[in-house]
Design a protein around this motif. Structure first.
Motif, PDB file in Angstrom:
ATOM      1  N   ALA A  10      -5.519  -6.628   5.779  1.00  0.00           N
ATOM      2  CA  ALA A  10      -6.959  -6.843   5.952  1.00  0.00           C
ATOM      3  C   ALA A  10      -7.586  -5.856   6.935  1.00  0.00           C
ATOM      4  O   ALA A  10      -8.804  -5.850   7.111  1.00  0.00           O
ATOM      5  N   LEU A  11      -6.767  -5.024   7.570  1.00  0.00           N
ATOM      6  CA  LEU A  11      -7.315  -4.059   8.528  1.00  0.00           C
ATOM      7  C   LEU A  11      -8.232  -3.066   7.817  1.00  0.00           C
ATOM      8  O   LEU A  11      -7.965  -2.678   6.674  1.00  0.00           O
ATOM      9  N   PRO A  12      -9.292  -2.622   8.491  1.00  0.00           N
ATOM     10  CA  PRO A  12     -10.098  -1.537   7.922  1.00  0.00           C
ATOM     11  C   PRO A  12      -9.202  -0.307   7.736  1.00  0.00           C
ATOM     12  O   PRO A  12      -8.275  -0.074   8.521  1.00  0.00           O
ATOM     13  N   ALA A  13      -9.472   0.470   6.708  1.00  0.00           N
ATOM     14  CA  ALA A  13      -8.616   1.612   6.366  1.00  0.00           C
ATOM     15  C   ALA A  13      -8.345   2.540   7.551  1.00  0.00           C
ATOM     16  O   ALA A  13      -7.182   2.901   7.784  1.00  0.00           O
TER      17      ALA A  13
ATOM     18  N   ARG B  95       0.859  -1.188   0.000  1.00  0.00           N
ATOM     19  CA  ARG B  95       0.000   0.000   0.000  1.00  0.00           C
ATOM     20  C   ARG B  95       0.893   1.235   0.000  1.00  0.00           C
ATOM     21  O   ARG B  95       1.907   1.277   0.692  1.00  0.00           O
ATOM     22  N   PHE B  96       0.492   2.226  -0.758  1.00  0.00           N
ATOM     23  CA  PHE B  96       1.215   3.490  -0.853  1.00  0.00           C
ATOM     24  C   PHE B  96       0.363   4.552  -0.168  1.00  0.00           C
ATOM     25  O   PHE B  96      -0.699   4.917  -0.670  1.00  0.00           O
TER      26      PHE B  96
ATOM     27  N   ASP C  16      -2.674   2.923  12.730  1.00  0.00           N
ATOM     28  CA  ASP C  16      -1.513   2.093  13.050  1.00  0.00           C
ATOM     29  C   ASP C  16      -0.256   2.651  12.374  1.00  0.00           C
ATOM     30  O   ASP C  16       0.813   2.725  12.987  1.00  0.00           O
ATOM     31  N   THR C  17      -0.392   3.061  11.130  1.00  0.00           N
ATOM     32  CA  THR C  17       0.753   3.622  10.405  1.00  0.00           C
ATOM     33  C   THR C  17       1.173   4.957  11.001  1.00  0.00           C
ATOM     34  O   THR C  17       2.373   5.236  11.113  1.00  0.00           O
ATOM     35  N   ASP C  18       0.220   5.778  11.396  1.00  0.00           N
ATOM     36  CA  ASP C  18       0.557   7.049  12.053  1.00  0.00           C
ATOM     37  C   ASP C  18       1.379   6.803  13.316  1.00  0.00           C
ATOM     38  O   ASP C  18       2.391   7.469  13.548  1.00  0.00           O
ATOM     39  N   ALA C  19       0.938   5.851  14.133  1.00  0.00           N
ATOM     40  CA  ALA C  19       1.658   5.544  15.374  1.00  0.00           C
ATOM     41  C   ALA C  19       3.048   4.998  15.061  1.00  0.00           C
ATOM     42  O   ALA C  19       4.039   5.369  15.704  1.00  0.00           O
ATOM     43  N   TRP C  20       3.135   4.122  14.076  1.00  0.00           N
ATOM     44  CA  TRP C  20       4.433   3.564  13.674  1.00  0.00           C
ATOM     45  C   TRP C  20       5.362   4.672  13.188  1.00  0.00           C
ATOM     46  O   TRP C  20       6.529   4.736  13.577  1.00  0.00           O
ATOM     47  N   LEU C  21       4.840   5.552  12.335  1.00  0.00           N
ATOM     48  CA  LEU C  21       5.656   6.625  11.777  1.00  0.00           C
ATOM     49  C   LEU C  21       6.156   7.559  12.876  1.00  0.00           C
ATOM     50  O   LEU C  21       7.335   7.931  12.899  1.00  0.00           O
ATOM     51  N   ALA C  22       5.286   7.921  13.799  1.00  0.00           N
ATOM     52  CA  ALA C  22       5.696   8.794  14.904  1.00  0.00           C
ATOM     53  C   ALA C  22       6.818   8.140  15.711  1.00  0.00           C
ATOM     54  O   ALA C  22       7.809   8.791  16.057  1.00  0.00           O
ATOM     55  N   ALA C  23       6.677   6.852  15.987  1.00  0.00           N
ATOM     56  CA  ALA C  23       7.713   6.139  16.747  1.00  0.00           C
ATOM     57  C   ALA C  23       9.025   6.080  15.961  1.00  0.00           C
ATOM     58  O   ALA C  23      10.106   6.262  16.530  1.00  0.00           O
TER      59      ALA C  23
END
Length: 166
Positions: A100-103, A66-67, A109-116
């Protein structure tokens, strides 16, 4: 992070922007998070193996990757894409179940990962930390990307820079 960087530089008596702030600005303008359940896809993209990733492994890329456009400048420019449109990428490898996660959950999840990630690597953050990614190479962004030879144009799909001293 911008404010933290400005405060740190001011407290140290250092003027100007600095590499961390430059990287944060670039990501804010033209950042993209490439999330893939196939570790080979981000590795190929980071290595500038454009035709291999975008064309030869197209089915795998579409199924596993996913982009997520982050930069507001990139969002704006994608409304009227132009030759050479490029983002600055960070790559994330996930378990297949992430796809498969809802958008809204995947984005949070990506926001939290990116911040970390930004916090963990903040000291070493610079524009070189971000990988160029030609946005028009992403399948479906332009009709031109539906043919292999499109990915052979070095004006748009530049080779990886040579290592210094070689």
């Amino acid at each position: 992070l911008h404010v933290e960087e400005m405060s740190t530089r001011a407290a140290a008596g250092v003027g100007g922007r600095g590499p961390r702030r430059d990287a944060l600005t670039q990501f804010d303008e033209c950042g993209i998070v490439v999330v893939s359940a196939d570790a080979e896809i981000p590795a190929l993209l980071a290595a500038h193996a454009w035709e291999e990733a975008f064309w030869r492994r197209r089915a795998r890329l579409r199924a596993t990757t996913r982009f997520l456009v982050f930069g507001h400048g990139s969002w704006d420019q994608l409304r009227a894409p132009f030759f050479g449109l490029c983002a600055k990428a960070v790559y994330r490898v996930v378990e297949p179940g992430w796809l498969a996660l809802p958008a809204p959950e995947a984005l949070a999840d990506t926001d939290a990962w990116l911040a970390a990630q930004l916090r963990a690597g903040f000291a070493a953050l610079s524009p070189r930390s971000l990988s160029p990614l030609p946005l028009l190479g992403i399948p479906g962004v332009t009709a031109d990307s539906e043919r292999a030879e499109y990915y052979r144009d070095p004006r748009q799909f530049r080779p990886a820079p040579r290592a210094r001293g070689t």
